[in-house]
Motif scaffolding. Structure first.
Motif, mmCIF file in Angstrom:
data_model
loop_
_atom_site.group_PDB
_atom_site.id
_atom_site.type_symbol
_atom_site.label_atom_id
_atom_site.label_comp_id
_atom_site.label_asym_id
_atom_site.label_seq_id
_atom_site.Cartn_x
_atom_site.Cartn_y
_atom_site.Cartn_z
ATOM 1 N N VAL A 214 0.860 -1.187 0.000
ATOM 2 C CA VAL A 214 0.000 0.000 0.000
ATOM 3 C C VAL A 214 0.896 1.236 0.000
ATOM 4 C CG1 VAL A 214 -1.781 1.268 1.276
ATOM 5 C CG2 VAL A 214 -1.806 -1.241 1.242
ATOM 6 N N VAL A 215 0.574 2.163 -0.841
ATOM 7 C CA VAL A 215 1.395 3.368 -0.948
ATOM 8 C C VAL A 215 1.280 4.159 0.350
ATOM 9 C CG1 VAL A 215 1.752 5.538 -2.195
ATOM 10 C CG2 VAL A 215 1.091 3.467 -3.439
ATOM 11 N N PRO A 216 2.398 4.394 1.024
ATOM 12 C CA PRO A 216 2.339 5.157 2.273
ATOM 13 C C PRO A 216 1.874 6.583 2.038
ATOM 14 C CG PRO A 216 4.442 4.005 2.041
ATOM 15 C CD PRO A 216 3.767 3.955 0.707
ATOM 16 N N THR A 217 1.197 7.115 3.007
ATOM 17 C CA THR A 217 0.718 8.491 2.907
ATOM 18 C C THR A 217 1.666 9.456 3.590
ATOM 19 O OG1 THR A 217 -0.587 8.183 4.914
ATOM 20 C CG2 THR A 217 -1.682 7.757 2.804
ATOM 21 N N THR A 218 2.602 8.900 4.382
ATOM 22 C CA THR A 218 3.568 9.733 5.086
ATOM 23 C C THR A 218 4.963 9.277 4.715
ATOM 24 O OG1 THR A 218 3.676 8.298 7.024
ATOM 25 C CG2 THR A 218 1.939 9.975 7.005
ATOM 26 N N ALA A 219 5.948 9.985 5.235
ATOM 27 C CA ALA A 219 7.345 9.636 4.977
ATOM 28 C C ALA A 219 7.878 8.608 5.966
ATOM 29 C CB ALA A 219 8.206 10.902 5.006
ATOM 30 N N GLN A 220 7.050 8.150 6.876
ATOM 31 C CA GLN A 220 7.497 7.172 7.864
ATOM 32 C C GLN A 220 7.579 5.783 7.227
ATOM 33 O OE1 GLN A 220 8.542 7.814 10.927
ATOM 34 N NE2 GLN A 220 8.181 10.010 10.521
ATOM 35 N N PRO A 221 8.628 5.041 7.524
ATOM 36 C CA PRO A 221 8.731 3.686 6.952
ATOM 37 C C PRO A 221 7.659 2.752 7.542
ATOM 38 C CG PRO A 221 10.476 4.066 8.559
ATOM 39 C CD PRO A 221 9.767 5.376 8.383
ATOM 40 N N GLU A 222 7.227 1.825 6.725
ATOM 41 C CA GLU A 222 6.213 0.852 7.144
ATOM 42 C C GLU A 222 6.717 -0.560 6.827
ATOM 43 O OE1 GLU A 222 2.527 1.810 5.302
ATOM 44 O OE2 GLU A 222 2.419 3.849 6.164
ATOM 45 N N PHE A 223 6.226 -1.509 7.621
ATOM 46 C CA PHE A 223 6.622 -2.914 7.441
ATOM 47 C C PHE A 223 5.361 -3.777 7.324
ATOM 48 C CE2 PHE A 223 10.140 -0.936 9.666
ATOM 49 C CZ PHE A 223 11.252 -1.464 9.036
ATOM 50 N N HIS A 224 5.438 -4.789 6.479
ATOM 51 C CA HIS A 224 4.360 -5.789 6.383
ATOM 52 C C HIS A 224 4.946 -7.065 5.798
ATOM 53 C CE1 HIS A 224 4.330 -4.015 2.307
ATOM 54 N NE2 HIS A 224 3.919 -5.218 1.912
ATOM 55 N N SER A 225 4.162 -8.148 5.871
ATOM 56 C CA SER A 225 4.591 -9.464 5.373
ATOM 57 C C SER A 225 3.880 -9.756 4.067
ATOM 58 C CB SER A 225 4.269 -10.559 6.397
ATOM 59 O OG SER A 225 4.993 -10.337 7.597
ATOM 60 N N LEU A 226 4.599 -10.485 3.204
ATOM 61 C CA LEU A 226 4.082 -10.779 1.874
ATOM 62 C C LEU A 226 4.414 -12.223 1.533
ATOM 63 C CD1 LEU A 226 2.932 -9.798 -0.909
ATOM 64 C CD2 LEU A 226 5.266 -9.164 -1.521
ATOM 65 N N GLU A 227 3.405 -12.954 1.008
ATOM 66 C CA GLU A 227 3.585 -14.341 0.611
ATOM 67 C C GLU A 227 3.792 -14.405 -0.894
ATOM 68 O OE1 GLU A 227 3.834 -18.441 1.533
ATOM 69 O OE2 GLU A 227 3.447 -16.784 2.935
ATOM 70 N N HIS A 228 4.906 -15.031 -1.321
ATOM 71 C CA HIS A 228 5.181 -15.152 -2.749
ATOM 72 C C HIS A 228 6.038 -16.391 -2.981
ATOM 73 C CE1 HIS A 228 6.082 -14.166 -6.896
ATOM 74 N NE2 HIS A 228 7.394 -14.264 -6.650
ATOM 75 N N GLY A 229 5.547 -17.247 -3.877
ATOM 76 C CA GLY A 229 6.309 -18.446 -4.225
ATOM 77 C C GLY A 229 6.537 -19.377 -3.050
ATOM 78 N N GLY A 230 5.608 -19.421 -2.108
ATOM 79 C CA GLY A 230 5.761 -20.292 -0.953
ATOM 80 C C GLY A 230 6.677 -19.756 0.107
ATOM 81 N N VAL A 231 7.136 -18.515 -0.068
ATOM 82 C CA VAL A 231 8.042 -17.884 0.895
ATOM 83 C C VAL A 231 7.349 -16.645 1.452
ATOM 84 C CG1 VAL A 231 10.309 -16.841 1.248
ATOM 85 C CG2 VAL A 231 10.044 -18.754 -0.353
ATOM 86 N N THR A 232 7.480 -16.484 2.751
ATOM 87 C CA THR A 232 6.941 -15.297 3.397
ATOM 88 C C THR A 232 8.060 -14.255 3.507
ATOM 89 O OG1 THR A 232 5.381 -16.630 4.682
ATOM 90 C CG2 THR A 232 5.806 -14.396 5.445
ATOM 91 N N TYR A 233 7.810 -13.104 2.906
ATOM 92 C CA TYR A 233 8.811 -12.034 2.854
ATOM 93 C C TYR A 233 8.438 -10.936 3.835
ATOM 94 C CZ TYR A 233 10.620 -14.077 -1.485
ATOM 95 O OH TYR A 233 11.154 -14.926 -2.420
ATOM 96 N N ARG A 234 9.474 -10.332 4.387
ATOM 97 C CA ARG A 234 9.301 -9.127 5.193
ATOM 98 C C ARG A 234 9.603 -7.945 4.280
ATOM 99 N NH1 ARG A 234 6.529 -7.579 9.645
ATOM 100 N NH2 ARG A 234 7.686 -6.054 10.928
ATOM 101 N N VAL A 235 8.628 -7.047 4.169
ATOM 102 C CA VAL A 235 8.731 -5.935 3.213
ATOM 103 C C VAL A 235 8.772 -4.620 3.982
ATOM 104 C CG1 VAL A 235 7.667 -4.771 1.244
ATOM 105 C CG2 VAL A 235 7.463 -7.256 1.496
ATOM 106 N N ALA A 236 9.782 -3.794 3.661
ATOM 107 C CA ALA A 236 9.906 -2.461 4.233
ATOM 108 C C ALA A 236 9.612 -1.450 3.125
ATOM 109 C CB ALA A 236 11.295 -2.240 4.814
ATOM 110 N N VAL A 237 8.707 -0.486 3.398
ATOM 111 C CA VAL A 237 8.241 0.481 2.389
ATOM 112 C C VAL A 237 8.415 1.890 2.961
ATOM 113 C CG1 VAL A 237 6.337 1.187 0.914
ATOM 114 C CG2 VAL A 237 6.542 -1.203 1.626
ATOM 115 N N GLN A 238 8.836 2.816 2.061
ATOM 116 C CA GLN A 238 8.979 4.206 2.504
ATOM 117 C C GLN A 238 8.819 5.153 1.311
ATOM 118 O OE1 GLN A 238 12.800 5.298 4.152
ATOM 119 N NE2 GLN A 238 11.854 6.834 5.516
#
Length: 483
Positions: free
Chosen positions: A105-129
């Motif tokens: 999800v496109v952040p609305t602020t400049a603060q970094p955000e973290f969430h988990s994402l499932e792809h190809g049987g692997v759970t990824y930790r995603v950092a967005v800013q």
């Protein structure tokens, strides 16, 4: 008792192990959580490097941005091939560079955000800013599939639960075996006490018992000693009383028998009761003042009473001797049962003939190891009972030999069978008790014959059973000796 104690110990020992396993899971999760926090901090430090890697003309020039990977980003992608990714998107979420699957999800602020994402049987930790880049304000995201927290969640069963369950199960088996081994002396002690003969009051070896139960063993030995002293005193009293009664009773019986013989000789014992006068006595002509005059029926009653009393004293003495622990000091001997039965046949033949009974013998040459005088007493009581309760014209048979049991080798047996009134099956257990007679039984008895026979059977580790005679009539008493 032991089973409950074992289960309680298992429960008390396994429960802490389960709690420790849960604590281990929690600590493992905390470790993974701490590692994940450090991992988030690492991704957070990589986001500015990814933003700095975007160098391109302004998007207003309608030219795509370029990406010159900074060394930290290049090292990150090289160290995690197949488990890492990145994306650069504009403010509307349109992919400009990188991997399309790294979405957020496109952040609305400049603060970094973290969430988990499932792809190809692997759970990824995603950092967005959202931040400034060389191509303007863009949204950069970096994904890492080596997040310890995600791996812990995926491998919870294999890495955490399964090893702990195996450990608890193995510990439970080990504890069960160890508790069983630890309680074996106590179980052996319980079995030794349970299988003891009622006559065995010897002390238990305290040294062979565990230290924790030695006070109990000491108390049991003290109880055995008190019971043994009391039982020994009772046995001595019965034996002494019976022995002291035998001499005066024998004299009284001899005197009464003499009176009866004199009465018979003078014709006083007729069908019509007459008085026993001095005419039957070669006494002086004048009867002494206060002399006792006895009738013939009174003499007969007195004779029967002295016989019963003498027999009772003899049986009490035999019962006391059979019940005495002094038998342990007398070595057993080889006893010829065929010879024993033939001797008893001669002893009881007159009594059986006088009552009109057919006293028979069916014997085989067999031997047992035991006390001959006790086995003679056993058979004497059985034959005496059979003659006493069998009506005139009946049959009494003594037997000895070998008999094949339901299982195991053939066994030696002694048996007395009659065709008298018998004993109801419901009374078989009670007639073994001392001084008990079946209600309504005709004749006179003391209720000790079968009790003595049963006691002597126990002394020889034999088994005495009662059953019906031939054709369901009468009583058959069988004593089967151990193989």
């Amino acid at each position: 008792m032991t089973s409950d104690l074992r289960n309680r110990l298992l429960l008390l020992l396994v429960l802490p192990l389960c709690l420790l396993a849960l604590v281990g899971v929690w600590m493992d999760y905390r470790s993974a959580d701490d590692a994940a926090s450090r991992h988030d901090q690492r991704l957070l430090r990589l986001l500015p490097a990814l933003s700095d890697s975007v160098v391109a003309p302004s998007i207003h020039d309608n030219q795509p941005p370029l990406l010159l990977l900074a060394p930290p980003i290049e090292d990150f992608l090289r160290q995690n091939p197949g488990y890492s990714g990145y994306s650069v998107r504009d403010g509307d979420g349109k992919l400009l560079l990188g991997d399309d699957w790294v979405v957020s999800v496109v952040p609305t602020t400049a603060q970094p955000e973290f969430h988990s994402l499932e792809h190809g049987g692997v759970t990824y930790r995603v950092a967005v800013q959202r931040g400034r880049t060389g191509a303007g304000e863009l949204v950069v995201a970096i994904a890492d599939g080596s997040d310890p927290r995600q791996q812990w969640a995926q491998q919870l069963l294999l890495r955490v639960l399964l090893p702990n369950l195996v450990l608890v199960a193995a510990a439970a088996l080990a504890i069960h075996w160890a508790v069983g081994r630890a309680f074996k002396p106590l179980v052996d002690l319980a079995e030794a006490v349970e299988h003891r003969s009622p006559r065995d009051l010897s002390p238990i070896d305290e040294a062979a018992s565990p230290t924790e139960v030695r006070p109990l063993v000491h108390s049991l030995n003290r109880l055995f000693a008190l019971v043994n002293a009391q039982a020994e005193g009772q046995r001595r009293f019965v034996a002494d009383a019976a022995h002291q009664l035998r001499t005066p009773l024998a004299g009284l019986q001899a005197q009464v028998e003499a009176w009866a013989m004199m009465a018979k000789a003078s014709g006083a014992l007729a069908h019509e009761p007459e008085r026993y006068e001095e005419k039957s006595m070669p006494a002086p002509m004048n009867k002494p003042q206060g002399a006792i005059v006895l009738r013939a029926d009174q003499i007969e009653k007195l004779r029967n009473a002295t016989r019963r009393t003498s027999q009772l004293a003899h049986q009490l003495l035999a019962l006391s001797r059979a019940d005495s622990r002094s038998l342990d000091a007398q070595p057993p001997q080889r006893v010829d049962l065929k010879d024993l039965c033939e001797t008893l046949l001669e002893s009881f033949l007159d009594a059986a003939t006088g009552k009109g009974l057919d006293l028979g013998l069916e014997v085989q040459p067999v031997h047992v190891t035991g006390h001959g005088w006790l086995l003679r007493e056993l058979m004497s009581n059985l034959v005496d009972n059979a003659i006493k309760y069998t009506p005139p014209g009946g049959v009494v048979t003594m037997r000895c030999g070998m008999r094949q049991g339901a299982s195991g080798p053939p066994r030696v047996y002694l048996e007395v069978e009659d065709d008298g009134p018998g004993v109801p099956e419901a009374e078989h257990t009670r007639v073994m008790q001392r001084f008990y007679r079946v209600p309504g039984t005709a004749g006179e008895g003391t209720g000790l014959g079968l009790a003595i026979a049963d006691e002597i059977s126990h002394v020889h580790r034999a088994h005495l059973t009662l059953g019906a005679g031939a054709h369901g009539k009468g009583l058959r008493v069988t004593v089967v000796f151990p193989a």
